[in-house]
Design an enzyme around this catalytic site. Sequence first.
Site, PDB file in Angstrom:
ATOM      1  N   TRP A 146      -3.608  14.384   4.350  1.00 31.73           N
ATOM      2  CA  TRP A 146      -3.571  13.049   4.957  1.00 31.73           C
ATOM      3  C   TRP A 146      -2.998  13.282   6.342  1.00 31.73           C
ATOM      4  O   TRP A 146      -1.820  13.583   6.498  1.00 31.73           O
ATOM      5  CB  TRP A 146      -2.690  12.115   4.134  1.00 31.73           C
ATOM      6  CG  TRP A 146      -2.703  10.699   4.631  1.00 31.73           C
ATOM      7  CD1 TRP A 146      -3.607   9.725   4.303  1.00 31.73           C
ATOM      8  CD2 TRP A 146      -1.772  10.089   5.536  1.00 31.73           C
ATOM      9  NE1 TRP A 146      -3.299   8.550   4.955  1.00 31.73           N
ATOM     10  CE2 TRP A 146      -2.182   8.745   5.724  1.00 31.73           C
ATOM     11  CE3 TRP A 146      -0.656  10.535   6.222  1.00 31.73           C
ATOM     12  CZ2 TRP A 146      -1.507   7.849   6.556  1.00 31.73           C
ATOM     13  CZ3 TRP A 146       0.027   9.657   7.047  1.00 31.73           C
ATOM     14  CH2 TRP A 146      -0.403   8.327   7.207  1.00 31.73           C
TER      15      TRP A 146
ATOM     16  N   ARG B   3      -3.634  11.340  -3.178  1.00 31.19           N
ATOM     17  CA  ARG B   3      -2.498  11.433  -2.250  1.00 31.19           C
ATOM     18  C   ARG B   3      -2.940  11.572  -0.795  1.00 31.19           C
ATOM     19  O   ARG B   3      -2.162  11.353   0.128  1.00 31.19           O
ATOM     20  CB  ARG B   3      -1.632  12.644  -2.610  1.00 31.19           C
ATOM     21  CG  ARG B   3      -1.019  12.570  -3.975  1.00 31.19           C
ATOM     22  CD  ARG B   3      -0.202  13.805  -4.238  1.00 31.19           C
ATOM     23  NE  ARG B   3       0.958  13.867  -3.374  1.00 31.19           N
ATOM     24  CZ  ARG B   3       2.141  13.342  -3.662  1.00 31.19           C
ATOM     25  NH1 ARG B   3       2.315  12.723  -4.796  1.00 31.19           N
ATOM     26  NH2 ARG B   3       3.144  13.444  -2.828  1.00 31.19           N
TER      27      ARG B   3
ATOM     28  N   ASN C  48       3.318  19.572   2.887  1.00 27.42           N
ATOM     29  CA  ASN C  48       3.282  18.107   2.850  1.00 27.42           C
ATOM     30  C   ASN C  48       4.561  17.635   3.516  1.00 27.42           C
ATOM     31  O   ASN C  48       5.644  18.027   3.088  1.00 27.42           O
ATOM     32  CB  ASN C  48       3.223  17.630   1.390  1.00 27.42           C
ATOM     33  CG  ASN C  48       3.427  16.126   1.256  1.00 27.42           C
ATOM     34  OD1 ASN C  48       3.157  15.384   2.186  1.00 27.42           O
ATOM     35  ND2 ASN C  48       3.893  15.701   0.100  1.00 27.42           N
ATOM     36  N   GLY C  49       4.442  16.816   4.555  1.00 22.18           N
ATOM     37  CA  GLY C  49       5.642  16.339   5.250  1.00 22.18           C
ATOM     38  C   GLY C  49       5.418  16.395   6.742  1.00 22.18           C
ATOM     39  O   GLY C  49       4.278  16.496   7.213  1.00 22.18           O
TER      40      GLY C  49
ATOM     41  N   GLU D  86      -7.128  -3.900   2.116  1.00 27.18           N
ATOM     42  CA  GLU D  86      -7.003  -2.445   2.011  1.00 27.18           C
ATOM     43  C   GLU D  86      -8.188  -1.785   1.318  1.00 27.18           C
ATOM     44  O   GLU D  86      -8.488  -0.633   1.591  1.00 27.18           O
ATOM     45  CB  GLU D  86      -5.683  -2.034   1.357  1.00 27.18           C
ATOM     46  CG  GLU D  86      -5.569  -2.339  -0.112  1.00 27.18           C
ATOM     47  CD  GLU D  86      -4.233  -1.879  -0.695  1.00 27.18           C
ATOM     48  OE1 GLU D  86      -3.706  -0.858  -0.273  1.00 27.18           O
ATOM     49  OE2 GLU D  86      -3.736  -2.569  -1.605  1.00 27.18           O
TER      50      GLU D  86
ATOM     51  N   LYS E 145      -1.810   7.431  -1.379  1.00 32.13           N
ATOM     52  CA  LYS E 145      -1.078   6.734  -2.432  1.00 32.13           C
ATOM     53  C   LYS E 145       0.417   6.682  -2.173  1.00 32.13           C
ATOM     54  O   LYS E 145       1.071   5.684  -2.423  1.00 32.13           O
ATOM     55  CB  LYS E 145      -1.363   7.437  -3.765  1.00 32.13           C
ATOM     56  CG  LYS E 145      -0.727   6.782  -4.977  1.00 32.13           C
ATOM     57  CD  LYS E 145      -1.354   5.433  -5.250  1.00 32.13           C
ATOM     58  CE  LYS E 145      -0.712   4.708  -6.404  1.00 32.13           C
ATOM     59  NZ  LYS E 145      -1.021   3.267  -6.355  1.00 32.13           N
TER      60      LYS E 145
ATOM     61  N   HIS F 212       0.857 -24.548  11.144  1.00 27.46           N
ATOM     62  CA  HIS F 212       1.548 -24.041  12.341  1.00 27.46           C
ATOM     63  C   HIS F 212       0.753 -22.952  13.039  1.00 27.46           C
ATOM     64  O   HIS F 212       1.320 -22.135  13.749  1.00 27.46           O
ATOM     65  CB  HIS F 212       2.945 -23.535  11.951  1.00 27.46           C
ATOM     66  CG  HIS F 212       3.790 -24.611  11.341  1.00 27.46           C
ATOM     67  ND1 HIS F 212       4.435 -25.561  12.091  1.00 27.46           N
ATOM     68  CD2 HIS F 212       4.031 -24.928  10.047  1.00 27.46           C
ATOM     69  CE1 HIS F 212       5.071 -26.403  11.283  1.00 27.46           C
ATOM     70  NE2 HIS F 212       4.837 -26.038  10.030  1.00 27.46           N
TER      71      HIS F 212
ATOM     72  N   LYS G 148      -4.499  -6.730  -0.942  1.00 29.37           N
ATOM     73  CA  LYS G 148      -5.473  -6.054  -1.817  1.00 29.37           C
ATOM     74  C   LYS G 148      -6.854  -6.119  -1.186  1.00 29.37           C
ATOM     75  O   LYS G 148      -7.574  -5.131  -1.157  1.00 29.37           O
ATOM     76  CB  LYS G 148      -5.554  -6.728  -3.193  1.00 29.37           C
ATOM     77  CG  LYS G 148      -4.518  -6.431  -4.237  1.00 29.37           C
ATOM     78  CD  LYS G 148      -4.393  -5.023  -4.716  1.00 29.37           C
ATOM     79  CE  LYS G 148      -3.555  -4.196  -3.802  1.00 29.37           C
ATOM     80  NZ  LYS G 148      -2.134  -4.055  -4.097  1.00 29.37           N
TER      81      LYS G 148
ATOM     82  N   GLU H 132       0.057 -10.659  -1.354  1.00 25.05           N
ATOM     83  CA  GLU H 132      -0.465  -9.527  -2.121  1.00 25.05           C
ATOM     84  C   GLU H 132      -1.995  -9.622  -2.239  1.00 25.05           C
ATOM     85  O   GLU H 132      -2.697  -8.612  -2.144  1.00 25.05           O
ATOM     86  CB  GLU H 132       0.218  -9.490  -3.498  1.00 25.05           C
ATOM     87  CG  GLU H 132      -0.269  -8.442  -4.472  1.00 25.05           C
ATOM     88  CD  GLU H 132      -0.135  -6.999  -3.995  1.00 25.05           C
ATOM     89  OE1 GLU H 132       0.470  -6.764  -2.950  1.00 25.05           O
ATOM     90  OE2 GLU H 132      -0.694  -6.114  -4.667  1.00 25.05           O
TER      91      GLU H 132
ATOM     92  N   CYS I 187      -0.017  14.201   1.646  1.00 26.25           N
ATOM     93  CA  CYS I 187      -0.822  15.353   1.260  1.00 26.25           C
ATOM     94  C   CYS I 187      -0.529  15.753  -0.188  1.00 26.25           C
ATOM     95  O   CYS I 187       0.527  15.433  -0.732  1.00 26.25           O
ATOM     96  CB  CYS I 187      -0.502  16.534   2.158  1.00 26.25           C
ATOM     97  SG  CYS I 187      -0.662  16.144   3.898  1.00 26.25           S
TER      98      CYS I 187
HETATM   99  C1  F6R Z   1      -0.806  -1.333  -1.657  1.00 26.98           C
HETATM  100  C2  F6R Z   1       0.056  -0.208  -1.897  1.00 26.98           C
HETATM  101  C3  F6R Z   1       1.112   0.107  -0.898  1.00 26.98           C
HETATM  102  C4  F6R Z   1       2.395   0.536  -1.624  1.00 26.98           C
HETATM  103  C5  F6R Z   1       3.441   0.997  -0.597  1.00 26.98           C
HETATM  104  C6  F6R Z   1       4.751   1.353  -1.253  1.00 26.98           C
HETATM  105  O1  F6R Z   1      -1.703  -1.506  -2.685  1.00 26.98           O
HETATM  106  O2  F6R Z   1      -0.081   0.482  -2.868  1.00 26.98           O
HETATM  107  O3  F6R Z   1       1.352  -0.965  -0.046  1.00 26.98           O
HETATM  108  O4  F6R Z   1       2.874  -0.538  -2.363  1.00 26.98           O
HETATM  109  O5  F6R Z   1       2.959   2.116   0.089  1.00 26.98           O
HETATM  110  O6  F6R Z   1       4.600   2.402  -2.153  1.00 26.98           O
HETATM  111  P1  F6R Z   1       5.645   2.681  -3.292  1.00 26.98           P
HETATM  112  O7  F6R Z   1       5.665   1.510  -4.183  1.00 26.98           O
HETATM  113  O8  F6R Z   1       5.163   3.927  -3.950  1.00 26.98           O
HETATM  114  O9  F6R Z   1       6.978   2.869  -2.611  1.00 26.98           O
END
Ligand code: F6R
Length: 615
Positions: free
Chosen positions: A75, A27, A101-102, A495, A610, A511, A492, A488, A2
């Site tokens: 969130w 966020r 937030n939490g 998501e 985020k 496998h 990408k 990765e 949040c």
């Molecule tokens: C994917 C992404 C997430 C973050 C993960 C860790 O694009 O952004 O998978 O990498 O939530 O976040 P941080 O790096 O902020 O600890």
Amino acid sequence: MCGIVGYLGEQEAFPLLIKGLKRLEYRGYDSAGIAILDDDGSLEHHRRKGKVDDLLEHMNGHKPSGGLGIGHTRWATHGPPNDVNAHPHLSGDGQLALIHNGIIENYHSLKETLTGRGHTFYSDTDTEVLVHLIEEILKNSEDLDLFEATRIALNEVVGAYAIAVVDVGRPHELVLARKSSPLVIGIGEGEFFIASDATPIIEYTKNVVYLEDEEVARVSLTAGLKIRTIKNHKVTPVITELEMAMESIEKGGYEHFMLKEIHEQPRSIADCLRGRLRLGHGSIRMAGIDDHQEMWSQAQRLIIVACGTSWHAGLIAEYMFEDFARIPVEVEYASEFRYRNPVIGEGDILIAISQSGETADTLAAIRMAKEKGAHVFGICNVVGSSISRESHSGAYTHAGPEIGVASTKAFTAQLAVLALVAIRVGRLRGKLDEQRFNRLLVELSGIPEKVQALMALEPEIEQIAEQFMKAPNALFLGRGYNFPVALEGALKLKEISYIHAEGYPAAEMKHGPIALIDENMPVFFVATQDAHYDKVVSNIQEVKARGGRVVAIVTAGDTEASALADKVIEIHRSDDAFVPLLSTIPFQLLSYHIAVKLGRNVDQPRNLAKSVTVE
Ligand code: F6R
């Protein structure tokens, strides 16, 4: 998670809160709300499921007037996104409004007790319990003010919180507190700005105070800033100067933050190397290592913890540390590591990687490692974040604010920092001779230019996106340094486009995943000319033999893999260890363009936030 904003001062709070909420929307964005104490002393309270724009539409042009207010983007954790669960939440008597937030872990028992004392709850949230708890404490003791009541209430709370509370009876103050969720207080001239991170504050003031865990603060127009711990110890506020530039949090002409951030990578990688990689001196300067040389030379083992994309950076770092420093490395999901009983202690170095520096699991993992005696080296992007402050030493990635929810420039900056650390430690431990060390420095210093050259591939990649956007599934394959790049690439794509994608080491295909291959299955290979090239070419052949469609990222001038693939993306040659800094970029652009073509909300994909500040 949040986002929290607050304002206290002479200006109208409403436009400031809305602007702040928009800046923080990355966020969390499933509902939004505000509470403003208006000029005639009554509390205006508006909440809505959806984005900040949905809240504004619901308010239908109405602009509450008043200089004290709080705002929230949610969130959802407890209770679905709807109007009733949106923050702020009010006390039963309507005198208090609170945003949070939490997660309040003991909210069930608190709710039961408060219900027994006559409190009625309207939402499914854990947050509503907090505001009732403060109300209850205030009701039972007339001598207490909001600050004291909040402090006492938080002693009964188990969990994580960043909160801001407004009391109708105290129009000149705002009470705040934090534990394991960030909160920043901006200090202006006779005004205060509150936010979960500095992005909404930077355009008003550069002077900020970061609240620490278990601190409660009161900002007051008459008495200024006062901080105490929840155990009632006095804290002297430390004012820090923000170094963030306004342009870094604007889109700067790009359609999305994600695209801007992809294009920023030549600069962000260069910023990360600047001052550290010293070609002229033939050296690497990093305080986090220079100040602890003996520890790094004698470390028995490195344990890397992270989540998501940052974990992928950790996997690539494992290869780098093994290659350059010949040191055993374990790479762990922070969420798994923290709940195991890991064997870790003195002599181990735990490297925590996190863009936000606030990820709850990563933070918990470093706290556990510290308790067990390990040294914690934090690699964070957000300056002043919890992980950066709780690590013994570390290095910032200096990528600048990353607003797009999908991580791009933070990932490549993490790789650049990790490369520097691995090379520096390799030299320190006598595992890299001078010649190889210097060659690596030259190669790494040339990466920003090679990344810049990749941007010219965008139109070509957009066409590939057009061809593959309808695929319901996709497979990403690579070997060695490019195996984590495949992971990765898949992350990408899924998501931001919601296409199901999986990443695998190319050799693992046989496998199991090979059963998925048919003419509808696009397979994205990294087939650059490295130690595994021939083997990857064989894997491409196996996919083609089963009718799969192949897109291959290859080294410029390649012929073999290119002859087999349906589509080819050429990148520059580099040392194997640095190829991920290049090979990941086409996958970022591909995911971006597929998501845009599918009409997805690229910067704020569904269900995501985020910074994952709850576990
Ligand atoms: C994917 C992404 C997430 C973050 C993960 C860790 O694009 O952004 O998978 O990498 O939530 O976040 P941080 O790096 O902020 O600890």
